[in-house]
Scaffold this motif. Structure first.
Motif, mmCIF file in Angstrom:
data_model
loop_
_atom_site.group_PDB
_atom_site.id
_atom_site.type_symbol
_atom_site.label_atom_id
_atom_site.label_comp_id
_atom_site.label_asym_id
_atom_site.label_seq_id
_atom_site.Cartn_x
_atom_site.Cartn_y
_atom_site.Cartn_z
ATOM 1 N N PHE A 5 0.775 -0.861 -0.316
ATOM 2 C CA PHE A 5 -0.434 0.149 -0.151
ATOM 3 C C PHE A 5 1.248 1.766 0.046
ATOM 4 N N SER A 6 0.189 2.082 -0.544
ATOM 5 C CA SER A 6 1.325 3.536 -0.553
ATOM 6 C C SER A 6 0.631 4.749 0.261
ATOM 7 N N ILE A 7 0.862 6.218 1.207
ATOM 8 C CA ILE A 7 0.062 7.082 1.117
ATOM 9 C C ILE A 7 0.917 7.892 0.178
ATOM 10 N N CYS A 8 0.241 8.917 0.040
ATOM 11 C CA CYS A 8 1.157 10.331 0.045
ATOM 12 C C CYS A 8 1.385 10.838 1.708
ATOM 13 N N VAL A 9 2.216 11.552 1.639
ATOM 14 C CA VAL A 9 2.936 12.452 2.561
ATOM 15 C C VAL A 9 3.525 14.285 2.048
ATOM 16 N N LYS A 10 3.536 14.362 2.277
ATOM 17 C CA LYS A 10 4.217 16.102 2.377
ATOM 18 C C LYS A 10 5.366 16.548 2.329
ATOM 19 N N ASN A 11 6.383 15.831 3.127
ATOM 20 C CA ASN A 11 7.677 15.952 2.862
ATOM 21 C C ASN A 11 8.227 14.317 2.123
ATOM 22 N N LEU A 12 9.046 14.474 1.687
ATOM 23 C CA LEU A 12 8.972 12.514 1.657
ATOM 24 C C LEU A 12 10.135 12.344 2.074
ATOM 25 N N GLN A 13 11.419 13.496 2.246
ATOM 26 C CA GLN A 13 12.308 12.946 3.436
ATOM 27 C C GLN A 13 12.059 12.869 4.994
ATOM 28 N N VAL A 14 11.362 13.496 5.131
ATOM 29 C CA VAL A 14 11.037 13.807 6.659
ATOM 30 C C VAL A 14 10.830 12.873 7.324
ATOM 31 N N SER A 15 9.340 11.802 5.924
ATOM 32 C CA SER A 15 8.440 10.764 6.409
ATOM 33 C C SER A 15 9.341 9.710 6.176
ATOM 34 N N LYS A 16 10.791 9.464 5.119
ATOM 35 C CA LYS A 16 11.315 8.645 5.034
ATOM 36 C C LYS A 16 12.410 8.454 6.200
ATOM 37 N N ALA A 17 13.033 9.454 7.105
ATOM 38 C CA ALA A 17 12.985 9.076 8.216
ATOM 39 C C ALA A 17 12.817 8.424 9.687
ATOM 40 N N PHE A 18 11.315 8.772 9.566
ATOM 41 C CA PHE A 18 10.043 8.707 10.389
ATOM 42 C C PHE A 18 10.424 6.623 9.934
ATOM 43 N N TYR A 19 10.389 6.820 8.322
ATOM 44 C CA TYR A 19 9.716 5.274 9.286
ATOM 45 C C TYR A 19 10.702 4.156 8.897
#
Length: 125
Positions: A5-19
């Motif tokens: 599954f995929s989700i849309c995120v506001k800031n790809l780099q911030v979300s990448k680091a979080f996940y």
């Protein structure tokens, strides 16, 4: 079981680091990474491209759950999520109103999505 599954995120780099930090206790690894999308997967997963995708853009928040093998994994997920900047949305514990043995924790990610790790085992491991 989730295939992908995929989700849309506001800031790809911030979300990448979080996940990356939050999913590490569950065995997820970064599989794909470019300027528009990243994906994560389990080493034992069947899809080499990964089963969880983040894409640039923002829609309404989502709820989704990752399968944890043990209650300790649920707890590690929760702690890692908070340490990575997530917000508490339900500390690790039994949720017997879903069913006996439902042990879960909930984190709000940087985009407001409610993410969960759940173990369906009744034993305390």
């Amino acid at each position: 079981m989730i295939d992908h599954f995929s989700i849309c995120v506001k800031n790809l780099q911030v979300s990448k680091a979080f996940y990356q930090k939050t999913l590490e206790p569950l065995g997820y690894e970064l599989r794909f990474d470019n300027e528009y999308a990243v994906s994560f997967g389990e080493p034992r997963g069947s899809d080499p491209a990964g089963d969880f995708w983040l894409e640039s853009g923002q829609e309404k928040p989502h709820h989704f759950a990752f399968n944890a093998k043990t209650r300790k994994e649920v707890e590690a997920f929760y702690c890692a999520g908070l340490a990575a900047g997530g917000k508490d949305n339900g500390a690790p514990g039994e949720r017997n109103h879903y069913h006996e043995g439902y042990y879960a924790a909930f984190i709000i990610d940087p985009d407001g999505n409610n993410i969960e790790a759940v173990c369906h085992q009744e034993e305390y491991n």
